[in-house]
Structure formats: structure tokens, C-alpha cells
Design an enzyme around this catalytic site. Structure first.
Site, PDB file in Angstrom:
ATOM      1  N   GLU A   1       1.160  -1.370   0.517  1.00 47.17           N
ATOM      2  CA  GLU A   1      -0.027   0.163   0.245  1.00 47.17           C
ATOM      3  C   GLU A   1       0.415   1.405   0.291  1.00 47.17           C
ATOM      4  OE1 GLU A   1      -3.609   2.432   2.704  1.00 47.17           O
ATOM      5  OE2 GLU A   1      -2.985  -0.202   2.736  1.00 47.17           O
TER       6      GLU A   1
ATOM      7  N   CYS B   1      -1.401  -1.015  13.574  1.00 47.90           N
ATOM      8  CA  CYS B   1      -1.494  -1.879  13.617  1.00 47.90           C
ATOM      9  C   CYS B   1      -2.129  -1.848  15.541  1.00 47.90           C
ATOM     10  CB  CYS B   1       0.110  -2.654  14.111  1.00 47.90           C
ATOM     11  SG  CYS B   1       0.569  -3.296  12.092  1.00 47.90           S
TER      12      CYS B   1
ATOM     13  N   LYS C   1      -6.174  -4.819  22.730  1.00 52.05           N
ATOM     14  CA  LYS C   1      -6.893  -5.918  21.480  1.00 52.05           C
ATOM     15  C   LYS C   1      -8.003  -6.211  22.336  1.00 52.05           C
ATOM     16  CE  LYS C   1      -3.299  -6.158  18.674  1.00 52.05           C
ATOM     17  NZ  LYS C   1      -3.551  -5.785  17.829  1.00 52.05           N
TER      18      LYS C   1
ATOM     19  N   GLU D   1     -17.118  -4.387  13.491  1.00 56.14           N
ATOM     20  CA  GLU D   1     -16.440  -4.494  11.742  1.00 56.14           C
ATOM     21  C   GLU D   1     -15.420  -5.762  11.407  1.00 56.14           C
ATOM     22  OE1 GLU D   1     -13.347  -0.980  13.012  1.00 56.14           O
ATOM     23  OE2 GLU D   1     -16.298  -2.095  13.365  1.00 56.14           O
TER      24      GLU D   1
ATOM     25  N   CYS E   1       4.942  -2.435  22.300  1.00 58.37           N
ATOM     26  CA  CYS E   1       4.040  -3.474  21.932  1.00 58.37           C
ATOM     27  C   CYS E   1       4.530  -4.026  23.650  1.00 58.37           C
ATOM     28  CB  CYS E   1       3.735  -4.606  20.924  1.00 58.37           C
ATOM     29  SG  CYS E   1       2.952  -4.117  20.234  1.00 58.37           S
TER      30      CYS E   1
END
Length: 387
Positions: A138, A164, A223, A231, A374
Site C-alpha cells: 500500500e 497495527c 486488543k 466490523e 508492544c
């Protein structure tokens, strides 16, 4: 699952001592209260990152648990329960069992998950590679659009932001909706795993898709919010059924009486194919950027990288920038790609304002909410002995 979204993921409990530390930590000003009064979280402003939770010196903040849902699925003989684990989990889980921070315990983790009753144990690295392939491609298309290459006119604008981190995405949606066209359309690795686990995997295992229950082990409390977004039903079902944190997995192992350190080393089940080192570095700030640049470099240049590391994007500074020279075979010239890495939501506002007002010269921007990425997520082990 909609209840989780409406009520929020993070809760201040009755144990609150009203010290105001959480208000100082919160990157979005979602926590209100004064010294001496129990604090409250504004669900509308909260991005579910859990930084207040891991920083509370009294353990008075909790995240909503999905552990009971997981236990019920594990007990149900009709269910095929599959689990994925993020790269940041393997180097943190050992802390809960007395190992030094950073110890890689992934092979014992796989064994523990099987002991707990999971039918299939997978690594999120495979779908992290999918995310990078999508995000890197992309980025190339957006660059071609900006250069006026024919056939790419309908591709989104530059710079491209990474997609992300669910805490970052919610922050952008809530405060800067005008920036959404600049955010990559690629799903996170967790949410790419879900649809594959409920479409391809049932065919591979010969089971009904409705009997597949997908669990994620994540370093991130946000998360839990991401998996419950309405969606996220690309498979026709809820793609990821439940998320548990690194801490919660450790607690499940302890409750089951499993001697973690004595477990044999085991391998993850093979999902579709092998994963690359690019997936492994996702958990550290700059990792997504570096992995995407590797993909873009090889696709644009047609060359295999001799050195696959882009060390210029590494580090711990809240905002870092670099320029990567990429030869574009299709255009016959070298393009300088300007990148920016942001770790910590509180540092991103000025960068977004520059983009919206045409002052930015970046092509690609990585945003991670948690300090260092993370690996320091809200679901990781809490070391209150260091306070």
C-alpha cells in the site's frame, strides 16, 4: 462482546487511593478526579491502552477479563479452540515464573498452551507477515500516486500511517477523524489471523466454522477492544472470539498447577507457512516501520537486500525520523523515503497537525501508543517490586 465496548475495557476499582498517578500517566486525559477522591475513566476518551493499569502503585485499576469465556470454550467438546500469541508475549511471560526480563520462553509457552487444552497453537508471526505485505505494498501504491504514475490515481494520500496499534487507531478516530484517509487500510496481525482461522482452518481440519473458537494472547489490553469492534466479522462470524493478556495466560497456567519451567520445549503448529524475522520485530517501536521498509525496498528495487536491517529507525526516543534511499526499478531512479516513528500518543498531535496543514515531508509514519512499543503494553507483567 458489545457490552465490553460500551462499558470500556479499563476500570478503576474501589481500591483506588486517589493518588492521581493514573491521571498523570493517561495520554488522552480520560481519567478524572482529584486528590482524595476515587477516580473515574471517561470511556469516550479512553483508548484502552492500560498504561494507567500497569502504573498504578496500588493495583487499583483492572481490565475486563475474557478468561472465563476461554475456559468455557476449552471445556466444550464441540469447540475446536485455537490460539495465537503475539511476539512480545514470548519475551515477557517468563517474568511471571521468575525468569529475567527478555527471556524467550516461546517453546515452553507452546507446551503450556497445549497442557491447558488448546487444540491448535499458532504464532501470530505468520499474519504479521501478511500485514507487512499489505502495508508495504500500500505504501508503494501511495508513493506512485504522489509521483503521478498512471493507474494509481485512486490510491490514498501520503504520508501513510501504520494501523497495527488499536489504541492509536481509536485515538485517531476520536480526535483526528480527518487523518483517517492517511492510515493504512491493512488490519492488524491479530485481526488478519481471525478470518483465516475461521475460513481456511476449518477446511484444513475438517470442522464446522461455527465450532472454531479463536483466542489471542496479547501484550495489549486494547486488543480486547479491537476484537470486539462490530466490523471485525470478515469471516462471517466474530473473527477473534476472546483476547487474554500475558498476565492472564500466566495466571491460567498457575491455576492449572502446571510447572512452567519444567515443561518440554515444543514447536507451534504449522498454520500455512513459515514466518520471517520481520514479524518478530513487531513488538518493539520502529519494528513495523522497519519490516514495511524491507518489503517496499525489495518490491520497488527488484533486489534482495544484502543487509535487512534499517537501524536508522531504531531507538527509544519518543519521535525519530530517517530517510531511506530506495531505488525504484520501474521509474529508473532513486527515491528518498522520509519516515517517522512515534512511540507514545502524547507525542503525535503536532505531527498530525503538520500532515493536515500540508507541512509534513514524511512518506511513512509509525505510531505506537505504549512506550517502547508492544513490549511495554498494558497486558504485560507488572513489576511493582521496582517501585
Amino acid at each position: 462482546m458489545n457490552t465490553v465496548v460500551s462499558e470500556g475495557i479499563i476500570k478503576v476499582t474501589s481500591q483506588c487511593k486517589a493518588c492521581d498517578h493514573c491521571s498523570f500517566i493517561c495520554p488522552t486525559g480520560a481519567i478524572s478526579g482529584t486528590l482524595g477522591q476515587k477516580h473515574q475513566i471517561n470511556v469516550g476518551k479512553c483508548i484502552n491502552c492500560g498504561q494507567c493499569l500497569i502504573s498504578c502503585p496500588f493495583g487499583a485499576i483492572e481490565d475486563i477479563s475474557m478468561v472465563e469465556q476461554v475456559k468455557q470454550a476449552l471445556k466444550d467438546p464441540r469447540k475446536t479452540v485455537v490460539v495465537q500469541e503475539a511476539p512480545a508475549v514470548r519475551v515477557a511471560l517468563g517474568e511471571e515464573f521468575g525468569q529475567p526480563p527478555g527471556t524467550n520462553v516461546k517453546e515452553k509457552m507452546y507446551a503450556a498452551l497445549r497442557k491447558l487444552g488448546f487444540d491448535q497453537v499458532f504464532d501470530t508471526e505468520f499474519t504479521a507477515d501478511l500485514t507487512i505485505m499489505e502495508e508495504g505494498t500500500e505504501l508503494i501504491y501511495r508513493v506512485f500516486n504522489a509521483l503521478g504514475v498512471e493507474g494509481y490515481e485512486d490510491i490514498g494520500p501520503l504520508p501513510q500511517f501504520t494501523s497495527c496499534c488499536p489504541a492509536w487507531i481509536k485515538y485517531a478516530e476520536d480526535k483526528f477523524p480527518r487523518i483517517l484517509p492517511y492510515i493504512s487500510s491493512a488490519k492488524s496481525p491479530q485481526q488478519m489471523f481471525g478470518p483465516i482461522a475461521k475460513t481456511y482452518l476449518p477446511e484444513k481440519l475438517g470442522v464446522n466454522p461455527t465450532d472454531i473458537f479463536v483466542v489471542s494472547v496479547m501484550p495489549c489490553t486494547a486488543k480486547k477492544y479491537e476484537c470486539s469492534r462490530p466490523e471485525m466479522i470478515a469471516s462471517g462470524f466474530q473473527d477473534v472470539d476472546a483476547v487474554i493478556t500475558t498476565r492472564e495466560l500466566a495466571q491460567m497456567i498457575k491455576e492449572a498447577g502446571i510447572d512452567f519451567l519444567s515443561l518440554p520445549n515444543e514447536k507451534a503448529d504449522r498454520f500455512i507457512g513459515l514466518s520471517t524475522g520481520a514479524a518478530t520485530i513487531f513488538g518493539a517501536t520502529g519494528g513495523v516501520m522497519e519490516a514495511a521498509l524491507r518489503t517496499a525496498y525489495e518490491l520497488l528495487s527488484g533486489e534482495i537486500l544484502d543487509k535487512v536491517e534499517f537501524k536508522a529507525v531504531r531507538g527509544m526516543q519518543p519521535v525519530r525520523e530517517a530517510t531511506v534511499e530506495i531505488p525504484v526499478k520501474q521509474l529508473g531512479k532513486v527515491i528518498p523515503v522520509n519516515v517517522c516513528i512515534v512511540t507514545g500518543i502524547k507525542h503525535v498531535d503536532s505531527i498530525i497537525e503538520d500532515v493536515l496543514n500540508g507541512r509534513s515531508n514524511y512518506h511513512f509514519i509509525e505510531v505506537m501508543n505504549c512506550p517502547g512499543g508492544c513490549i511495554n503494553g498494558g497486558g504485560q507483567p507488572i513489576r511493582r517490586d521496582t517501585y
